[in-house]
Design a protein around this motif. Structure first.
Motif, mmCIF file in Angstrom:
data_model
loop_
_atom_site.group_PDB
_atom_site.id
_atom_site.type_symbol
_atom_site.label_atom_id
_atom_site.label_comp_id
_atom_site.label_asym_id
_atom_site.label_seq_id
_atom_site.Cartn_x
_atom_site.Cartn_y
_atom_site.Cartn_z
ATOM 1 N N ASP A 38 1.065 -1.290 0.317
ATOM 2 C CA ASP A 38 0.294 -0.435 0.264
ATOM 3 C C ASP A 38 0.730 1.278 -0.135
ATOM 4 O OD1 ASP A 38 -2.240 -1.715 0.151
ATOM 5 O OD2 ASP A 38 -2.652 -1.224 2.522
ATOM 6 N N ALA A 39 0.151 2.422 -0.283
ATOM 7 C CA ALA A 39 0.740 3.630 -0.153
ATOM 8 C C ALA A 39 -0.074 4.644 -0.355
ATOM 9 C CB ALA A 39 1.780 4.063 -1.492
ATOM 10 N N HIS A 40 0.150 5.807 -0.566
ATOM 11 C CA HIS A 40 -0.828 7.437 0.227
ATOM 12 C C HIS A 40 -0.124 8.275 0.236
ATOM 13 C CE1 HIS A 40 1.181 6.541 4.723
ATOM 14 N NE2 HIS A 40 0.832 7.945 4.235
ATOM 15 N N THR A 41 -1.508 8.994 -0.142
ATOM 16 C CA THR A 41 -0.969 10.669 0.080
ATOM 17 C C THR A 41 -1.970 11.361 0.537
ATOM 18 O OG1 THR A 41 0.058 10.357 -2.037
ATOM 19 C CG2 THR A 41 -0.032 12.520 -1.275
ATOM 20 N N ARG A 62 4.795 -3.072 -5.077
ATOM 21 C CA ARG A 62 4.947 -1.797 -4.338
ATOM 22 C C ARG A 62 5.120 -0.667 -4.918
ATOM 23 N NH1 ARG A 62 6.152 0.700 1.628
ATOM 24 N NH2 ARG A 62 4.474 2.560 1.883
ATOM 25 N N LYS A 66 4.122 3.395 -4.909
ATOM 26 C CA LYS A 66 4.430 4.972 -4.813
ATOM 27 C C LYS A 66 4.932 5.629 -6.198
ATOM 28 C CE LYS A 66 8.137 2.855 -2.630
ATOM 29 N NZ LYS A 66 9.562 1.956 -2.882
ATOM 30 N N ALA A 69 1.350 7.842 -5.605
ATOM 31 C CA ALA A 69 1.798 8.834 -3.800
ATOM 32 C C ALA A 69 2.619 9.054 -4.163
ATOM 33 C CB ALA A 69 1.511 7.799 -2.645
ATOM 34 N N THR A 323 -4.476 0.389 5.004
ATOM 35 C CA THR A 323 -4.832 1.469 4.794
ATOM 36 C C THR A 323 -5.851 2.080 4.840
ATOM 37 O OG1 THR A 323 -2.050 1.569 3.396
ATOM 38 C CG2 THR A 323 -3.395 3.548 3.664
#
Length: 364
Positions: A38-41, A62, A66, A69, A323
């Motif tokens: 997972d990644a997020h912003t 990932r 990334k 994000a 997430t």
């Protein structure tokens, strides 16, 4: 090593922030998976009076999550549509732009820099030896196609990610989604889906997949991918006779635009690791139960992650990366106009099992 660890990694990455309009908290946890994809912003101030939040759930690695994000919100800002105030068109174009940017030498180089040992695609090992020119700058994002090198013909990564993002500008909320992550709003305690989970069995998705030359087996696209829209996954986007939105798998997002009102409590953006374990209404109820008990919104998110984590890997559910971003609207709103339940409608092909419980908000 299999897809699961012998014991889950329960350490969490959490953060929070607030401005005059919003408060947010987020948390992510690797869980039982052998890697965190997972990644997020979370940007309270993407620009004046504009906030941006995004959840990106990777598969096959990932690196694409990334990449999104890092770059998706920057491409929204660069859009002519954004400059003209058309947030919906700006975010729609940005999703497709991610696929475009990940091709060619510059795309390969950025992906290689974001990659890891688990996520390798064609040419990465060679790229560890090749060095870009010292004059190259990561800030020059408008010349992606012109950069030359040993991977100029790179067609993009075979891994991919879902993308579910929310842009909040004053009273306007814009949600864009491709894949099975989800955004939900709480309006007077009632959960309303602002996105649709894109699964191969949906009629419109199935029709597109078959027309593009793909097939569905065991609920998976070409027997492989258990969702029908994603950024990346370029092996499913090679039909030269079709536009990007009609490929077997497409980055084409559903865009939902909602006018916020005083009845709106918060929104939740989360990957399917959450929604596999709880319905939209259950998450909303859980947040309402804990939001005034915990010291922060991120602590509420951590509670949700712990609630969803499975005690073992036997059942499958609760074993994914997780997430969650929780964005709370500060009250009172400047505009006191309220939207009644009569203004709400069910989105097409909702995948929620209890359709009477969770409807979608109407578009403006």
């Amino acid at each position: 090593m299999g897809v699961y660890l012998s014991t889950p990694k329960t350490e969490k990455f959490s953060e929070e922030g607030e401005n005059e309009q919003l408060k947010y908290g987020l948390s992510s946890m690797q869980g039982w998976r052998t890697t965190m994809e997972d990644a997020h912003t979370a940007l309270l101030d993407l620009e004046e009076s504009t906030s941006f939040f995004g959840v990106y759930d990777g598969h096959g690695g990932r690196v694409v999550a990334k990449f999104c994000a890092k770059f998706l919100h920057t491409q929204i800002l660069k859009s002519e549509a954004y400059a003209a105030g058309d947030l919906g068109t700006a975010v729609h174009k940005a999703f497709f732009r991610m696929d475009e940017m990940m091709q060619g030498q510059r795309g390969w180089r950025e992906l290689a820099a974001l990659g890891d040992n688990i996520n390798k695609f064609a040419g990465m090992v060679e790229g560890l030896i090749w060095s870009p020119r010292a004059s190259d700058s990561a800030n020059v994002v408008d010349d992606w196609a012109s950069e030359e090198g040993p991977h100029s013909d790179f067609t993009g990564p075979t891994s991919g990610c879902t993308a579910c993002v929310a842009i909040i500008r004053n009273k306007q909320l814009v949600v864009a989604n491709a894949g099975d992550s989800r955004c939900v709003i709480s309006r007077k305690g009632q959960a309303y889906n602002l996105s649709r989970d894109h699964k191969p069995e949906l009629e419109a998705e199935r029709e597109r997949i078959l027309k593009a030359g793909g097939f569905i087996h065991g609920g998976r696209v070409n027997g492989s991918l258990n969702l029908s829209r994603a950024i990346g996954d370029m092996e499913f986007k090679q039909n030269k006779l079709l536009p990007p939105e009609k490929q077997i798998v497409t980055a084409n997002p559903d865009v939902n635009i909602v006018e916020l009102c005083d009845d709106d409590d918060f929104i939740v953006l989360a990957c399917d690791g959450i929604w596999d374990c709880m319905t939209s209404q259950q998450v909303v109820d859980f947040v309402h139960e804990h939001i005034n008990k915990e010291s922060s919104l991120s602590a509420v998110c951590e509670k949700v992650l712990d609630r969803c984590l499975a005690p073992s890997t036997l059942g499958g559910e609760g074993c994914d990366n997780m997430t969650m971003i929780l964005v709370q609207f500060k009250k009172p709103h400047v505009d006191t106009k309220s939207t009644s339940d009569a203004d709400l409608s069910v989105p097409p092909e909702s995948t929620e099992t209890n359709a009477g419980e969770e409807n979608g908000l109407c578009r403006i």
